[in-house]
Design a protein around this motif. Structure first.
Motif, PDB file in Angstrom:
ATOM      1  N   PRO A   1       0.908  -1.372   0.044  1.00  0.00           N
ATOM      2  CA  PRO A   1       0.166   0.078  -0.049  1.00  0.00           C
ATOM      3  C   PRO A   1       0.888   1.210   0.171  1.00  0.00           C
ATOM      4  CG  PRO A   1      -1.006  -1.393   1.638  1.00  0.00           C
ATOM      5  CD  PRO A   1       0.527  -2.136   1.037  1.00  0.00           C
ATOM      6  N   VAL A   2       0.313   2.316  -0.545  1.00  0.00           N
ATOM      7  CA  VAL A   2       1.119   3.474  -0.799  1.00  0.00           C
ATOM      8  C   VAL A   2       1.656   4.000   0.463  1.00  0.00           C
ATOM      9  CG1 VAL A   2       1.218   5.868  -1.620  1.00  0.00           C
ATOM     10  CG2 VAL A   2       0.283   4.304  -3.101  1.00  0.00           C
ATOM     11  N   MET A   3       0.740   4.234   1.538  1.00  0.00           N
ATOM     12  CA  MET A   3       1.307   4.956   2.850  1.00  0.00           C
ATOM     13  C   MET A   3       2.133   4.041   3.263  1.00  0.00           C
ATOM     14  SD  MET A   3       0.273   8.018   2.296  1.00  0.00           S
ATOM     15  CE  MET A   3       0.985   8.416   3.903  1.00  0.00           C
ATOM     16  N   GLU A   4       2.147   2.649   3.567  1.00  0.00           N
ATOM     17  CA  GLU A   4       2.815   1.790   4.028  1.00  0.00           C
ATOM     18  C   GLU A   4       4.223   1.855   3.465  1.00  0.00           C
ATOM     19  OE1 GLU A   4       4.021  -1.447   6.700  1.00  0.00           O
ATOM     20  OE2 GLU A   4       2.608   0.302   6.720  1.00  0.00           O
ATOM     21  N   ALA A   5       4.204   1.949   2.025  1.00  0.00           N
ATOM     22  CA  ALA A   5       5.557   2.164   1.314  1.00  0.00           C
ATOM     23  C   ALA A   5       6.260   3.495   1.702  1.00  0.00           C
ATOM     24  CB  ALA A   5       5.302   1.932  -0.097  1.00  0.00           C
ATOM     25  N   VAL A   6       5.620   4.488   1.879  1.00  0.00           N
ATOM     26  CA  VAL A   6       6.025   5.619   2.295  1.00  0.00           C
ATOM     27  C   VAL A   6       6.606   5.621   3.544  1.00  0.00           C
ATOM     28  CG1 VAL A   6       5.680   8.015   2.811  1.00  0.00           C
ATOM     29  CG2 VAL A   6       4.598   7.203   0.693  1.00  0.00           C
ATOM     30  N   ARG A   7       5.876   5.180   4.521  1.00  0.00           N
ATOM     31  CA  ARG A   7       6.223   5.078   5.968  1.00  0.00           C
ATOM     32  C   ARG A   7       7.629   4.298   6.082  1.00  0.00           C
ATOM     33  NH1 ARG A   7       6.099   1.532  10.068  1.00  0.00           N
ATOM     34  NH2 ARG A   7       4.810  -0.132   8.967  1.00  0.00           N
TER      35      ARG A   7
ATOM     36  N   ALA B   1      14.983   8.994  22.319  1.00  0.00           N
ATOM     37  CA  ALA B   1      15.106   7.596  21.465  1.00  0.00           C
ATOM     38  C   ALA B   1      15.453   8.396  20.079  1.00  0.00           C
ATOM     39  CB  ALA B   1      13.475   7.166  21.271  1.00  0.00           C
ATOM     40  N   ASP B   2      15.621   7.228  19.195  1.00  0.00           N
ATOM     41  CA  ASP B   2      15.718   7.435  17.835  1.00  0.00           C
ATOM     42  C   ASP B   2      14.855   8.069  17.143  1.00  0.00           C
ATOM     43  OD1 ASP B   2      18.257   5.904  18.210  1.00  0.00           O
ATOM     44  OD2 ASP B   2      17.627   4.237  17.121  1.00  0.00           O
ATOM     45  N   LEU B   3      14.995   8.891  16.271  1.00  0.00           N
ATOM     46  CA  LEU B   3      14.085   9.777  15.462  1.00  0.00           C
ATOM     47  C   LEU B   3      13.061   8.758  14.806  1.00  0.00           C
ATOM     48  CD1 LEU B   3      12.835  12.064  14.025  1.00  0.00           C
ATOM     49  CD2 LEU B   3      14.715  12.102  12.524  1.00  0.00           C
ATOM     50  N   THR B   4      13.392   7.524  14.512  1.00  0.00           N
ATOM     51  CA  THR B   4      12.382   6.784  13.732  1.00  0.00           C
ATOM     52  C   THR B   4      11.275   6.399  14.650  1.00  0.00           C
ATOM     53  OG1 THR B   4      14.109   4.942  14.396  1.00  0.00           O
ATOM     54  CG2 THR B   4      13.898   5.652  12.147  1.00  0.00           C
ATOM     55  N   VAL B   5      11.487   6.371  15.864  1.00  0.00           N
ATOM     56  CA  VAL B   5      10.318   6.133  16.818  1.00  0.00           C
ATOM     57  C   VAL B   5       9.333   7.258  16.544  1.00  0.00           C
ATOM     58  CG1 VAL B   5       9.603   6.164  19.339  1.00  0.00           C
ATOM     59  CG2 VAL B   5      11.633   5.017  18.520  1.00  0.00           C
ATOM     60  N   TYR B   6       9.680   8.342  16.444  1.00  0.00           N
ATOM     61  CA  TYR B   6       8.527   9.520  16.406  1.00  0.00           C
ATOM     62  C   TYR B   6       7.885   9.542  15.094  1.00  0.00           C
ATOM     63  CZ  TYR B   6       9.695  11.002  21.068  1.00  0.00           C
ATOM     64  OH  TYR B   6       9.777  11.199  22.268  1.00  0.00           O
ATOM     65  N   LEU B   7       8.807   9.101  13.855  1.00  0.00           N
ATOM     66  CA  LEU B   7       8.442   9.361  12.444  1.00  0.00           C
ATOM     67  C   LEU B   7       7.348   8.366  12.267  1.00  0.00           C
ATOM     68  CD1 LEU B   7      11.846   9.804  10.658  1.00  0.00           C
ATOM     69  CD2 LEU B   7      10.126  11.378  10.606  1.00  0.00           C
ATOM     70  N   ASP B   8       7.734   6.901  12.968  1.00  0.00           N
ATOM     71  CA  ASP B   8       6.762   5.800  12.705  1.00  0.00           C
ATOM     72  C   ASP B   8       5.477   6.216  13.488  1.00  0.00           C
ATOM     73  OD1 ASP B   8       6.525   3.069  12.081  1.00  0.00           O
ATOM     74  OD2 ASP B   8       6.421   2.664  14.383  1.00  0.00           O
ATOM     75  N   ALA B   9       5.625   6.845  14.571  1.00  0.00           N
ATOM     76  CA  ALA B   9       4.272   7.204  15.340  1.00  0.00           C
ATOM     77  C   ALA B   9       3.485   8.128  14.234  1.00  0.00           C
ATOM     78  CB  ALA B   9       4.458   7.393  16.806  1.00  0.00           C
ATOM     79  N   ALA B  10       4.098   9.204  14.008  1.00  0.00           N
ATOM     80  CA  ALA B  10       3.411  10.278  13.255  1.00  0.00           C
ATOM     81  C   ALA B  10       2.763   9.733  11.953  1.00  0.00           C
ATOM     82  CB  ALA B  10       4.414  11.297  12.871  1.00  0.00           C
ATOM     83  N   LEU B  11       3.598   8.718  11.068  1.00  0.00           N
ATOM     84  CA  LEU B  11       3.218   8.245   9.927  1.00  0.00           C
ATOM     85  C   LEU B  11       2.233   7.291  10.006  1.00  0.00           C
ATOM     86  CD1 LEU B  11       6.580   8.224   7.835  1.00  0.00           C
ATOM     87  CD2 LEU B  11       4.605   9.921   7.703  1.00  0.00           C
ATOM     88  N   ARG B  12       2.298   6.509  11.183  1.00  0.00           N
ATOM     89  CA  ARG B  12       0.993   5.475  11.293  1.00  0.00           C
ATOM     90  C   ARG B  12      -0.293   6.150  11.648  1.00  0.00           C
ATOM     91  NH1 ARG B  12       2.229   0.194  11.984  1.00  0.00           N
ATOM     92  NH2 ARG B  12       4.331  -0.323  11.994  1.00  0.00           N
ATOM     93  N   ALA B  13      -0.328   7.265  12.178  1.00  0.00           N
ATOM     94  CA  ALA B  13      -1.610   8.025  12.681  1.00  0.00           C
ATOM     95  C   ALA B  13      -1.951   8.921  11.359  1.00  0.00           C
ATOM     96  CB  ALA B  13      -1.055   9.158  13.734  1.00  0.00           C
ATOM     97  N   LEU B  14      -0.800   9.117  10.343  1.00  0.00           N
ATOM     98  CA  LEU B  14      -1.495   9.917   9.211  1.00  0.00           C
ATOM     99  C   LEU B  14      -2.289   8.828   8.393  1.00  0.00           C
ATOM    100  CD1 LEU B  14      -1.365  12.228   7.276  1.00  0.00           C
ATOM    101  CD2 LEU B  14       0.887  11.453   6.429  1.00  0.00           C
ATOM    102  N   ALA B  15      -1.554   7.872   8.207  1.00  0.00           N
ATOM    103  CA  ALA B  15      -2.088   6.557   7.294  1.00  0.00           C
ATOM    104  C   ALA B  15      -3.441   6.189   7.912  1.00  0.00           C
ATOM    105  CB  ALA B  15      -1.071   5.375   7.179  1.00  0.00           C
ATOM    106  N   ALA B  16      -3.490   6.290   9.181  1.00  0.00           N
ATOM    107  CA  ALA B  16      -4.805   6.007   9.601  1.00  0.00           C
ATOM    108  C   ALA B  16      -5.780   7.092   9.659  1.00  0.00           C
ATOM    109  CB  ALA B  16      -4.592   5.392  11.190  1.00  0.00           C
TER     110      ALA B  16
END
Length: 219
Positions: free
Chosen positions: A91-97, A183-198
């Motif tokens: 899925p597009v947003m999964e690929a982007v994340r 934490a690593d930046l990826t922790v915050y990026l992951d949370a933000a992009l999961r929320a965006l995709a949802a």
């Protein structure tokens, strides 16, 4: 890495030292910008402190502002490459994340340096103008991927929307990460992009990431 910038009373170094690199110049420039101001720092000073010629400086960077954007420019190139390699059935947003997470490498200990960059970029008009160009390139990397996957023109609504929404989410993640440095930046990026995709559903907006600090291996 500590970079000495006080040059008073010390003869300038000559020749290119073995460790000279884009990263070394970047750190020296950041120290000088912080210590004496961006406008007050010249390319000649950066090159002299690094022990290289001005010509050598321009082998790495095409301008003074570009010194602070080397990592970001590399990230944009990596993001394009990673998106291009994503499986077509993802899925597009999964690929982007996943691509954004793979392209980023900042850890909690990198936050102090990046805060200094943010301060400079936010306070120097010339750097602010260069930021707009870089953010546009980042947006376009995502938007071009969405356009290719959706079969729509790059300047059509959905590629533009996904590119800009993704950048906004990532910038928010970056700012919160820089403030907390837990934490690593990826922790915050992951949370933000999961929320965006949802679609920022209510059940997703339950709280910020609460990562545990890694234990130090130093004795």
């Amino acid at each position: 890495m500590s970079v000495e910038v006080e040059t008073a009373g010390r003869p300038p170094r000559r020749g290119r030292p073995p460790g000279t690199s884009a990263r070394a110049l970047e750190l020296i420039a950041l120290e000088l910008f912080t210590a004496q101001g961006f406008d007050e720092t010249t390319i000649d000073q950066i090159a002299s402190e690094a022990g290289v010629s001005k010509r050598t400086f321009f082998r790495y960077f095409d301008s003074k502002p570009s010194v602070l954007w080397a990592e970001f420019d590399l990230e944009v190139d990596n993001l394009r490459r990673i998106l291009g390699d994503m499986p077509a059935d993802l899925p597009v947003m999964e690929a982007v994340r996943l691509a954004v997470l793979e392209a980023n490498h900042y850890r909690a200990e990198d936050a102090p340096e990046l805060r200094r960059r943010m301060t400079l970029i936010g306070s120097v008009p010339e750097l602010g103008a260069s930021a707009a160009v870089r953010y546009d390139a980042w947006e376009r990397a995502v938007g071009d991927f969405v356009a290719k996957r959706s079969g729509q023109p790059e300047d059509s609504l959905y590629p533009l929307t996904v590119g800009r929404a993704t950048l906004a989410a990532c910038r928010a993640a970056y700012e919160r990460w820089a403030a907390r440095a837990d934490a690593d930046l990826t922790v915050y990026l992951d949370a933000a992009l999961r929320a965006l995709a949802a679609g920022f559903r209510d059940d997703v907006l339950t709280g910020e990431p609460t990562p545990k600090r890694r234990r130090s291996t130093r004795r």
